[in-house]
Design a protein around this motif. Structure first.
Motif, PDB file in Angstrom:
ATOM      1  N   GLY A  74      12.865   3.695  -0.928  1.00 48.47           N
ATOM      2  CA  GLY A  74      13.114   4.362   0.337  1.00 48.47           C
ATOM      3  C   GLY A  74      13.710   5.744   0.147  1.00 48.47           C
ATOM      4  N   MET A  75      14.638   5.889  -0.788  1.00 45.02           N
ATOM      5  CA  MET A  75      15.203   7.207  -1.069  1.00 45.02           C
ATOM      6  C   MET A  75      14.146   8.157  -1.617  1.00 45.02           C
ATOM      7  N   ALA A  76      13.327   7.673  -2.554  1.00 42.01           N
ATOM      8  CA  ALA A  76      12.278   8.523  -3.117  1.00 42.01           C
ATOM      9  C   ALA A  76      11.257   8.921  -2.056  1.00 42.01           C
ATOM     10  N   TRP A  77      10.919   7.973  -1.181  1.00 42.73           N
ATOM     11  CA  TRP A  77       9.971   8.260  -0.101  1.00 42.73           C
ATOM     12  C   TRP A  77      10.507   9.350   0.837  1.00 42.73           C
ATOM     13  N   ALA A  78      11.768   9.268   1.195  1.00 42.79           N
ATOM     14  CA  ALA A  78      12.365  10.270   2.075  1.00 42.79           C
ATOM     15  C   ALA A  78      12.442  11.626   1.380  1.00 42.79           C
ATOM     16  N   TRP A  79      12.762  11.637   0.084  1.00 41.02           N
ATOM     17  CA  TRP A  79      12.878  12.903  -0.641  1.00 41.02           C
ATOM     18  C   TRP A  79      11.523  13.616  -0.713  1.00 41.02           C
ATOM     19  N   ARG A  80      10.461  12.859  -0.984  1.00 39.44           N
ATOM     20  CA  ARG A  80       9.131  13.474  -1.018  1.00 39.44           C
ATOM     21  C   ARG A  80       8.749  14.036   0.345  1.00 39.44           C
ATOM     22  N   LEU A  87      22.692   5.487   5.502  1.00 37.22           N
ATOM     23  CA  LEU A  87      21.509   6.264   5.138  1.00 37.22           C
ATOM     24  C   LEU A  87      20.546   5.441   4.288  1.00 37.22           C
ATOM     25  N   ILE A  88      21.078   4.814   3.243  1.00 33.17           N
ATOM     26  CA  ILE A  88      20.224   4.041   2.334  1.00 33.17           C
ATOM     27  C   ILE A  88      19.643   2.826   3.043  1.00 33.17           C
ATOM     28  N   GLY A  89      20.461   2.147   3.850  1.00 30.93           N
ATOM     29  CA  GLY A  89      19.967   0.971   4.560  1.00 30.93           C
ATOM     30  C   GLY A  89      18.866   1.313   5.553  1.00 30.93           C
ATOM     31  N   ALA A  90      19.047   2.379   6.319  1.00 30.88           N
ATOM     32  CA  ALA A  90      18.018   2.760   7.295  1.00 30.88           C
ATOM     33  C   ALA A  90      16.743   3.214   6.600  1.00 30.88           C
ATOM     34  N   ALA A 127       0.845  -1.193   0.000  1.00 32.94           N
ATOM     35  CA  ALA A 127       0.000   0.000   0.000  1.00 32.94           C
ATOM     36  C   ALA A 127       0.881   1.244   0.000  1.00 32.94           C
ATOM     37  N   PRO A 128       0.371   2.368  -0.498  1.00 25.93           N
ATOM     38  CA  PRO A 128       1.166   3.604  -0.469  1.00 25.93           C
ATOM     39  C   PRO A 128       1.520   3.969   0.971  1.00 25.93           C
ATOM     40  N   PRO A 129       2.764   4.251   1.250  1.00 29.33           N
ATOM     41  CA  PRO A 129       3.147   4.553   2.634  1.00 29.33           C
ATOM     42  C   PRO A 129       2.728   5.952   3.044  1.00 29.33           C
ATOM     43  N   ALA A 130       2.542   6.134   4.339  1.00 25.11           N
ATOM     44  CA  ALA A 130       2.274   7.467   4.877  1.00 25.11           C
ATOM     45  C   ALA A 130       3.534   8.318   4.785  1.00 25.11           C
ATOM     46  N   ALA A 131       3.360   9.610   4.898  1.00 25.94           N
ATOM     47  CA  ALA A 131       4.509  10.520   4.816  1.00 25.94           C
ATOM     48  C   ALA A 131       5.493  10.212   5.940  1.00 25.94           C
ATOM     49  N   ILE A 132       6.763  10.360   5.638  1.00 27.14           N
ATOM     50  CA  ILE A 132       7.796  10.063   6.616  1.00 27.14           C
ATOM     51  C   ILE A 132       7.732  11.058   7.765  1.00 27.14           C
ATOM     52  N   ARG A 133       7.888  10.560   8.972  1.00 30.94           N
ATOM     53  CA  ARG A 133       7.788  11.390  10.176  1.00 30.94           C
ATOM     54  C   ARG A 133       9.160  11.929  10.588  1.00 30.94           C
TER      55      ARG A 133
END
Length: 515
Positions: free
Chosen positions: A152-158, A226-229, A33-39
């Motif tokens: 994960g990188m794209a999610w964090a950037w958004r 960074l990428i792993g976390a 499912a689409p993830p929620a925004a990163i906290r």
């Protein structure tokens, strides 16, 4: 009359049209499912993981792996909590197992059990995030973390763009406060270190040494952390549902068609095991006289074949279960009787293989390869026992039990110190037969030092001089050193090595081990 003019319709070539094809149904079923925004808590935990990776992982592996794993686990926890996920009993079991495996590098100097422990810890960490229960869930979930690296990188950037756009006024004070705190720590820490030598030593033990020459390597470790976390947090927020991947059972066969080949195989296993029992109770001497083999040749001739026989038996059981008859209670009894007999006979094959390895070790000594394949054979025997138990009590728990047994086997393998066991067995063999391979003992890690100290001089010196020189040259910080290295250094300091003769006279290759 003028000639009639025939108008022909010009053919217009069709343009290429892109038709979007629907993904396969199984891919739709397992899609996350689409993830929620990163906290913010997740972002800070990810940043802490990256910084600790850059500062602590450059000198080696030890307790620093646990220090790096804690903020990475917190990042995944915060992301999972924001997504409404809660830990379950098996999730906690995988998590505790992964942390236990990360203790192995802090205890053992040998690289091979450390490598197995780190890889297994990553697999268990991936299972924590995915929560697999079925065979596809456990197998794919253990490596599913790799699929979240890019997302994960794209999610964090958004998430960063959204938060930077909506809260620019709050980022400034945070950055300024952090910069001032770091500046104060550096300035006053340097002043106090210059004022007191004891405080300087204490500070030097806790603060990693970072030089400009190490910049590219430290930056790579920063990116790795960074990428792993981020991959772990992204997986925790929206994991791929591998448990929804359905594996269709094969077409059921008739009883005779299914059972006859397996019964023939059972009879073959029974005949082989009968010969093994006859050899065991009748003694090896008669067999060796008739075959003309030595104990070591007899053991080496059969171990690898029996190991492959065990592996192939597991494959046969898996294929037989897919094609087994499923018409009622009688078919279930037939399947349990035939496959249960095969499992029981395979356990005898496992015992025979282990006995052959024991004979081989008595003749030639224990090595890393021999102890590794012995451990693998023991684990395969445990898997067969689990399969037999699943035939009695049901197989819903079998995928997770096999995964847990593999992780437990890797943990036990690291905790028992395989290099130490290799050294102990070779020392005992030297005492009983006077045979020793100093060239091989030179290759062992610092974990073997306590056992090798039991050798008399000059054998002790020749077996340990390479390790002693390596420990003298390598000065890892406390968080990157292992307990095995610490014990070896203490022994070498309390009981220095002395040489009375050249090691070449004892069979050591001087050029090979010139340090």
């Amino acid at each position: 009359m003028p000639p009639a003019v025939h108008h022909t319709q010009q053919q217009v070539p069709q343009q290429w049209v892109y038709v979007k094809s629907e993904p396969p149904q199984w891919l739709t079923d397992i899609r996350a499912a689409p993830p929620a925004a990163i906290r913010p808590a997740t972002l800070w935990s990810v940043l802490a993981t990256a910084v600790l990776s850059a500062l602590l992982l450059g000198e080696g592996l030890g307790l620093n792996l646990l220090f790096v794993a804690v903020p990475a686990a917190l990042a995944a926890y915060f992301a999972a909590r924001a997504a409404g996920r809660r830990p379950r009993p098996w999730t906690l079991a995988w998590a505790l197992g992964g942390l236990a495996l990360l203790v192995v590098p802090a205890l053992r100097d040998a690289g091979w059990p450390t490598f197995l422990a780190v890889v297994s810890a990553l697999a268990l960490g991936s299972l924590v995030l995915h929560g697999g229960r079925t065979w596809p869930g456990v197998l794919m979930g253990s490596v599913g973390l790799l699929g979240s690296v890019g997302s994960g990188m794209a999610w964090a950037w958004r998430g960063l763009r959204e938060r930077a756009h909506g809260s620019r006024d709050r980022w400034g004070p945070v950055v300024r406060t952090t910069a001032v705190a770091v500046l104060l720590l550096v300035v006053f820490g340097a002043l106090f270190a210059g004022a007191d030598a004891a405080f300087a030593d204490l500070l030097g033990g806790f603060v990693p040494e970072v030089s400009v020459a190490d910049g590219p390597w430290r930056f790579f470790l920063f990116l790795l952390g960074l990428i792993g976390a981020l991959a772990a947090a992204r997986t925790a927020a929206a994991p791929v549902r591998w448990d929804r991947l359905k594996v269709r059972r094969g077409r059921a066969r008739g009883r005779t068609e299914w059972a006859l080949p397996l019964i023939v195989l059972d009879l073959l296993f029974a005949a082989f095991n009968a010969v093994q029992l006859a050899v065991l109770f009748g003694g090896y001497d008669k067999v060796l006289r008739e075959t003309g083999l030595t104990y070591s040749e007899y053991a080496r001739q059969g171990f690898w074949q029996l190991l492959w026989a065990t592996l192939l038996t597991l494959l046969v059981i898996a294929l037989a279960l897919r094609r087994s008859p499923r018409d009622g209670a009688r078919d279930r009894v037939l399947v349990r009787a035939v496959l249960g007999s095969l499992c029981a006979l395979t356990l005898i094959v496992v015992a025979s293989a282990l006995r052959r390895m024991d004979l081989y070790v008595e003749a030639y000594g224990l090595t890393r390869l021999r102890i590794s394949v012995t451990a693998m054979e023991l684990w395969l025997g445990l898997v067969i026992v689990l399969i037999m138990a699943a035939g009695v009590w049901g197989a819903r728990w079998l995928p997770r039990a096999v995964g847990a047994s593999a992780a437990a086997a890797v943990l036990a393998f690291g905790l028992v110190s395989p290099d130490g066991l290799v050294a102990e067995q070779n020392v005992e063999r030297f005492r009983s037969s006077g045979k020793i391979d100093l060239n091989y003992l030179q290759e062992l890690s610092a974990d073997a030092v306590p056992a090798l100290y039991e050798l008399p001089e000059p054998y002790r010196f020749c077996a340990l001089r390479g390790t002693a020189e390596r420990l003298e040259e390598d000065k890892e910080p406390w968080y990157a050193a292992s307990l095995g290295e610490a014990r070896a250094r203490e022994l070498l300091r309390e009981r220095p090595l002395t040489a009375s003769v050249g090691c070449a006279e004892l069979g050591l290759d001087e050029e090979r081990y010139l340090f």
